[in-house]
Design an enzyme around this catalytic site. Structure first.
Site, mmCIF file in Angstrom:
data_model
loop_
_atom_site.group_PDB
_atom_site.id
_atom_site.type_symbol
_atom_site.label_atom_id
_atom_site.label_comp_id
_atom_site.label_asym_id
_atom_site.label_seq_id
_atom_site.Cartn_x
_atom_site.Cartn_y
_atom_site.Cartn_z
ATOM 1 N N LYS A 70 0.778 -1.160 0.193
ATOM 2 C CA LYS A 70 0.150 -0.157 0.050
ATOM 3 C C LYS A 70 0.913 1.364 0.139
ATOM 4 C CE LYS A 70 -4.253 -1.252 2.121
ATOM 5 N NZ LYS A 70 -5.268 -0.946 3.391
ATOM 6 N N ASP A 107 -10.053 3.828 2.471
ATOM 7 C CA ASP A 107 -10.054 3.217 3.731
ATOM 8 C C ASP A 107 -10.857 3.818 4.704
ATOM 9 O OD1 ASP A 107 -8.908 0.688 3.244
ATOM 10 O OD2 ASP A 107 -6.785 1.324 3.750
#
Ligand code: ATR
Length: 291
Positions: A70, A107
């Site tokens: 990520k 997220d």
């Protein structure tokens, strides 16, 4: 059956076998009868650059990005959205018609959408009011905590108290994100929870195979919402203890489902819905299963 017209996306991780994303996106593709495919893409860390170039070369619409890529994928993007830039992490890549890779981070969106839709007994405003009027305690200061803290700050939280084993990580989170955030002791004393409207676990404690979370709920305000980003098990010991004393609880599976929505929409052109049937399918159960 995949046709030649299929739009293709996938999830890049290492390993990627544990990822629930293929099941999740596959269910939506079938549900909305879209000519598309979503596949697991195991990519070793030293092949990440090649893999990202390959996505564009192969005509992929984009990909999700998971552990351990990520952060490192950020430098391989043509552009980053505000969330990805702020968090230094990308979980969704959208490839535009010119083949440019745009990195996004959904997220925080997934966290808030899950909390707001699942935490207020159908009243989305109930969670908003709790967030805006009382302190929040966040357990953990890793990548997931950063997404949660940024989302809560943007949503008007007046005070976010972060407890983490490694204090340097809390200090770095506060330095990087700013906002009404303060460090508190790890583990937090029972009295810290007396005033909170929201308690969030972002650590891996309580996950299957991990030690339990050393947090006592004895003094927790009776109406405080408790949420755990851990979803294996679905009901963690933290959520069970909160439920048994009557607090509203929100499990972590919903965050995974909601964070996937913007990517699906960008790749496949349909705004997908998070429903009980989807939850059941992702959990591997029938839609009428009581969970
Ligand atoms: P994520 O991206 O999911 O946030 P991470 O960045 O590895 O993953 O963060 C894991 C979190 O769980 C951290 O807050 C970590 O605390 P440290 O920063 O002190 O490592 C927390 N964590 C993991 N194992 C822990 C343990 N045994 N005791 C306390 N905290 C733990």
């Amino acid at each position: 059956m995949v046709s030649g017209k299929a739009r293709v996306a996938g999830v890049i991780g290492w390993p990627v076998t544990h990822s629930l994303s293929p099941r999740l996106h596959g269910w939506w593709l079938a549900q909305y009868r879209i000519a598309g495919a979503y596949i697991p893409l195991p990519v070793a860390p030293d092949r990440l650059g090649d893999a990202v170039k390959g996505l564009s070369a192969l005509g992929f619409r984009g990909a999700n990005v998971t552990v351990p890529h990520k952060e490192s994928v950020c430098g391989l993007m043509s552009a980053l959205d505000d969330s990805a830039r702020r968090l230094g992490a990308v979980n969704t890549v959208v490839i535009d018609p010119d083949g440019r890779c745009v990195g996004r981070n959904t997220d925080g969106f997934g966290f808030l959408e899950n909390l707001r839709t699942a935490g207020g007994d159908g009243d989305v405003g109930a969670v908003d009011r709790l967030i805006a009027s009382r302190p929040t305690v966040v357990l953990g200061a890793g990548g997931a905590a950063r997404a949660v803290v940024a989302a809560l700050t943007d949503h008007g939280a007046p005070l976010i108290r972060v407890a983490n084993r490694t204090v340097e990580r809390t200090a770095a989170l506060i330095r990087d994100l700013g906002g009404p955030v303060e460090a508190i002791d790890w583990p937090p004393g029972a009295e810290v929870l007396a005033e909170v409207g929201l308690l969030v676990n972002t650590t891996s404690l309580g996950m299957t195979g991990q030690p339990p979370l050393p947090v006592a709920l004895d003094r927790l305000a009776g109406d405080a919402v408790v949420t755990d980003l851990v979803y294996a098990p679905l009901e963690t010991e933290l959520l069970k203890a909160a439920r048994q004393r009557g607090n509203p609880v929100v499990d972590g599976l919903g965050m995974l489902l909601h964070q996937a929505r913007p990517g699906f929409r960008a790749w496949f052109g349909v705004e997908p819905e998070v429903t009980p049937a989807l939850r059941a399918a992702v959990l591997g159960h029938q839609a009428n299963d009581s969970r």
